[in-house]
Design a protein around this motif. Structure first.
Motif, PDB file in Angstrom:
ATOM      1  N   ARG A   1       0.840  -1.197   0.000  1.00  0.00           N
ATOM      2  CA  ARG A   1       0.000   0.000   0.000  1.00  0.00           C
ATOM      3  C   ARG A   1       0.882   1.257   0.000  1.00  0.00           C
ATOM      4  O   ARG A   1       1.967   1.262   0.566  1.00  0.00           O
ATOM      5  CB  ARG A   1      -0.888   0.015   1.245  1.00  0.00           C
ATOM      6  N   GLN A   2       0.356   2.331  -0.584  1.00  0.00           N
ATOM      7  CA  GLN A   2       1.055   3.619  -0.548  1.00  0.00           C
ATOM      8  C   GLN A   2       0.911   4.217   0.854  1.00  0.00           C
ATOM      9  O   GLN A   2      -0.186   4.252   1.425  1.00  0.00           O
ATOM     10  CB  GLN A   2       0.466   4.566  -1.586  1.00  0.00           C
TER      11      GLN A   2
ATOM     12  N   GLN B   1      -6.008  11.668  -4.551  1.00  0.00           N
ATOM     13  CA  GLN B   1      -6.573  10.348  -4.322  1.00  0.00           C
ATOM     14  C   GLN B   1      -5.756   9.274  -5.058  1.00  0.00           C
ATOM     15  O   GLN B   1      -4.845   9.573  -5.846  1.00  0.00           O
ATOM     16  CB  GLN B   1      -8.033  10.317  -4.786  1.00  0.00           C
ATOM     17  N   ASN B   2      -6.115   8.006  -4.790  1.00  0.00           N
ATOM     18  CA  ASN B   2      -5.348   6.879  -5.358  1.00  0.00           C
ATOM     19  C   ASN B   2      -5.307   6.916  -6.876  1.00  0.00           C
ATOM     20  O   ASN B   2      -4.319   6.532  -7.490  1.00  0.00           O
ATOM     21  CB  ASN B   2      -5.959   5.548  -4.896  1.00  0.00           C
ATOM     22  N   ASP B   3      -6.408   7.409  -7.487  1.00  0.00           N
ATOM     23  CA  ASP B   3      -6.449   7.412  -8.948  1.00  0.00           C
ATOM     24  C   ASP B   3      -5.874   8.681  -9.553  1.00  0.00           C
ATOM     25  O   ASP B   3      -5.936   8.892 -10.763  1.00  0.00           O
ATOM     26  CB  ASP B   3      -7.889   7.224  -9.426  1.00  0.00           C
TER      27      ASP B   3
ATOM     28  N   GLU C   1     -10.486   6.063   0.546  1.00  0.00           N
ATOM     29  CA  GLU C   1      -9.208   6.324  -0.119  1.00  0.00           C
ATOM     30  C   GLU C   1      -8.024   5.933   0.747  1.00  0.00           C
ATOM     31  O   GLU C   1      -6.972   5.526   0.241  1.00  0.00           O
ATOM     32  CB  GLU C   1      -9.108   7.803  -0.479  1.00  0.00           C
TER      33      GLU C   1
ATOM     34  N   SER D   1      -2.899   4.133   2.310  1.00  0.00           N
ATOM     35  CA  SER D   1      -3.919   3.869   1.296  1.00  0.00           C
ATOM     36  C   SER D   1      -4.761   2.653   1.659  1.00  0.00           C
ATOM     37  O   SER D   1      -4.269   1.682   2.237  1.00  0.00           O
ATOM     38  CB  SER D   1      -3.255   3.643  -0.068  1.00  0.00           C
TER      39      SER D   1
ATOM     40  N   THR E   1      -6.092   1.032  -0.733  1.00  0.00           N
ATOM     41  CA  THR E   1      -5.976   0.233  -1.948  1.00  0.00           C
ATOM     42  C   THR E   1      -4.612  -0.440  -1.991  1.00  0.00           C
ATOM     43  O   THR E   1      -3.578   0.212  -1.824  1.00  0.00           O
ATOM     44  CB  THR E   1      -6.147   1.114  -3.199  1.00  0.00           C
TER      45      THR E   1
ATOM     46  N   SER F   1      -0.555   3.308  -6.627  1.00  0.00           N
ATOM     47  CA  SER F   1      -1.397   4.391  -6.118  1.00  0.00           C
ATOM     48  C   SER F   1      -0.678   5.728  -6.288  1.00  0.00           C
ATOM     49  O   SER F   1       0.556   5.797  -6.293  1.00  0.00           O
ATOM     50  CB  SER F   1      -1.721   4.159  -4.637  1.00  0.00           C
ATOM     51  N   GLN F   2      -1.477   6.823  -6.422  1.00  0.00           N
ATOM     52  CA  GLN F   2      -0.931   8.178  -6.479  1.00  0.00           C
ATOM     53  C   GLN F   2      -1.309   8.968  -5.224  1.00  0.00           C
ATOM     54  O   GLN F   2      -1.201  10.198  -5.194  1.00  0.00           O
ATOM     55  CB  GLN F   2      -1.449   8.899  -7.727  1.00  0.00           C
ATOM     56  N   LEU F   3      -1.744   8.267  -4.179  1.00  0.00           N
ATOM     57  CA  LEU F   3      -2.174   8.926  -2.961  1.00  0.00           C
ATOM     58  C   LEU F   3      -1.045   9.798  -2.385  1.00  0.00           C
ATOM     59  O   LEU F   3       0.095   9.343  -2.277  1.00  0.00           O
ATOM     60  CB  LEU F   3      -2.586   7.867  -1.932  1.00  0.00           C
TER      61      LEU F   3
ATOM     62  N   GLY G   1       3.101   2.526  -3.206  1.00  0.00           N
ATOM     63  CA  GLY G   1       2.213   1.404  -3.502  1.00  0.00           C
ATOM     64  C   GLY G   1       2.741   0.608  -4.681  1.00  0.00           C
ATOM     65  O   GLY G   1       3.235   1.183  -5.662  1.00  0.00           O
TER      66      GLY G   1
END
Length: 545
Positions: A183-184, A228-230, A261, A275, A277, A281-283, A313
């Motif tokens: 995870r990030q 956010q992650n996306d 998120e 994160s 997710t 990830s781009q968190l 991530g």
């Protein structure tokens, strides 16, 4: 006349011990004969002659006086005990461990033997050294053997070609590392401290932080701008409220706002965002600011530290590959990628290295694992593809675990998942033949496959003493042998066939030489009875001169 009787007794001894010597000689001469069973002679007394009562009435110890008239051969018995197993290294040399006999046919009848020195003749038929055909059960084109029925001459077609077989089953097994994907994690660059310089914890009032330059009041809001992650931007905020509002209050409010998120936490005084997710990830936390809505001139403020990604991530993928075959025997390189998308959740994608087209089945899907690391739900999926060579579409099942005792699991540990086996193969030519303990004749092909070609039959009789020797180590079952059971070795109790070995003779030389000495002395003694009786007769004749 009594001297004539003693002459006859001596003669009977000569004849009987001559028979015993004949048997001993036959045993010794066959000490190196494969499968030979030694014989022994047993004697019985000939009838006796009564020469008058003993007298003395009822008190006498014997009521009659009898004189024997010699000896005769009662029987010549065969010892069917196991001979010594000797290794030869030749595949078609066979020895039976335990009960049973090889069955051979001489063209007119079935006979039995323990001598397994067989070989293939020019027609591929398994025969003994006399050319008798070894009996068994030949396999059909699919390699299936139906035993227990009528036997046939065991035959191997050495020009046999194994037809290709399209893959119908692929089995995967091993472990997918539960920690393959990460995870990030975004962490503050410095920790919060209180006014005394100690690390702050969740119960610390925000206004008691050394980073707070002006106390927050009422509706002053802490606004967190984050990615956010996306990759899309979002905002989460928290109103200070009343005095005594703590860092835990802030963390709880931000987590309620940020949704699925990620999750904020205070770790060793540092604010951390993890994160929700698993995988890429781009968190990130872009900025933290104070929205001063209290209206005081000084302006309420907290010097929040900057944030940085402390753990990126990462999406882990485990790739398994194998070769599958179409109906024409052509090879196709199958790749199956398993990508972890969450705790206990993996997405799979099946594809071919050379781009063969998927025409059906489930080339993509999701595999779930329970809390114990075991597959939760279906443990297989189906694939259909077009081989692209004019052959028909190939449809096969991919099984996850269960084959060869290897499960398909998800534990935290090394990635050991791999393709265990697949059942397809290309065309093969026969290169070797071997025989296993059940008497199965198996063909070994140059494509690495084995196939049953035949299975030897064994005969078992109720009474071995009822077997009659014919010649060449062969036995024929007489009516005294009882019923003859013919079946494969795996269906006859206490029977096993050893390839590359021969059963030797069961003759005990030490015992035979001992019997020879006693027979010689007994023969000499019988001859002495005759010569002595002759001398006595001569004396009787000379009474009248």
């Amino acid at each position: 006349m009594s001297l004539i009787k003693s002459l006859n007794s001596g003669v009977s001894g000569l004849k009987s011990f001559q028979t015993k010597m004949d048997t001993i000689g036959n045993n010794i001469s066959n000490v190196d004969t494969n499968g030979f069973k030694s014989s022994r002679v047993t004697f019985s007394e000939l009838m006796s002659e009564n020469i008058g009562g003993a007298g003395g009435g009822e008190s006498a110890p014997s009521q009659s006086n009898q004189v024997g008239l010699g000896v005769r051969v009662a029987s010549v018995d065969r010892d069917f005990s196991q001979g010594t197993i000797e290794n030869t290294g030749k595949t078609t040399d066979l020895a039976i461990e335990g009960d049973g006999y090889f069955v051979v046919n001489n063209g007119s009848q079935d006979l039995m033997t323990r001598a397994g020195n067989f070989t293939f003749n020019k027609n591929g038929q398994l025969v003994d050294q006399a050319g008798n055909y070894v009996q068994g059960y030949n396999a059909n084109d699919s390699g299936n053997i139906l035993g227990g029925g009528a036997t046939d001459n065991v035959r191997v077609d050495f020009e046999n070609v194994l037809e290709p077989q399209a893959t119908s089953e692929v089995n995967l097994g091993g472990n997918l590392n539960a920690s393959t994907s990460s995870r990030q994690i975004v962490t503050a660059q410095s920790a919060f401290t209180d006014n005394s310089g100690n690390l702050a914890d969740g119960t610390t009032d925000i206004n008691d932080l050394s980073q707070t330059t002006e106390d927050l009041e009422g509706t002053d809001a802490i606004e967190v701008s984050y990615t956010q992650n996306d990759g899309t931007s979002a905002m989460a905020d928290f109103e200070y409220g009343t005095d005594g509002t703590t860092l835990d209050d802030m963390v709880t409010a931000l987590n309620n706002d940020i949704g699925g998120e990620g999750e904020f936490a205070l770790v060793d005084g540092m604010l951390r965002l993890k994160s929700d997710t698993v995988g890429d990830s781009q968190l990130n936390v872009d900025s933290v600011s104070i929205n001063n809505v209290s209206g005081d001139a000084a302006g309420d403020s907290v010097n929040f530290p900057g944030f940085q990604v402390s753990q990126e991530g990462d999406t882990g993928t485990q790739t398994m590959s194998t070769t599958v075959y179409d109906g024409l025997g052509e090879e196709h390189s199958l790749l199956v990628d398993f990508t972890q998308t969450g705790e206990g959740q993996w997405e799979y994608e099946a594809k071919f290295a050379d781009g063969e087209s998927m025409t059906g089945g489930a080339a993509t899907g999701t595999i779930n694992f329970d809390e114990a690391g075991q597959i939760d739900g279906n443990n297989n999926f189906n694939i259909e593809f077009d081989p692209g060579n004019g052959g028909s579409n190939v449809n096969f099942n991919v099984g996850l675990g269960g084959a060869e005792g290897t499960d398909f699991t998800q534990y935290s540990g090394a990635n050991t998942a791999k393709v265990l086996n697949q059942d397809g193969y290309t065309q093969g030519s026969l290169v070797d033949v071997r025989i296993n303990g059940d008497g199965r004749v198996q063909g070994v092909y140059d494509n690495g496959e084995n196939q049953d070609l035949a299975q030897l039959a064994l005969g078992d009789v109720q009474n071995e003493d009822g077997l009659e020797m014919v010649s060449g180590g062969l036995f024929r079952a007489t009516s005294a042998a009882g019923e003859v059971f013919v079946d494969s070795a795996d269906n006859i109790a206490n029977s096993n066939i050893r390839s590359g070995s021969l059963e030797g003779s069961n003759v005990d030389l030490a015992q035979e030489f001992t019997e020879m000495i006693t027979s010689q002395r007994a023969y000499q003694s019988s001859a002495r009875v005759i010569s002595t009786s002759d001398e006595m007769l001569t004396e009787a004749v000379n009474l009248k001169r």
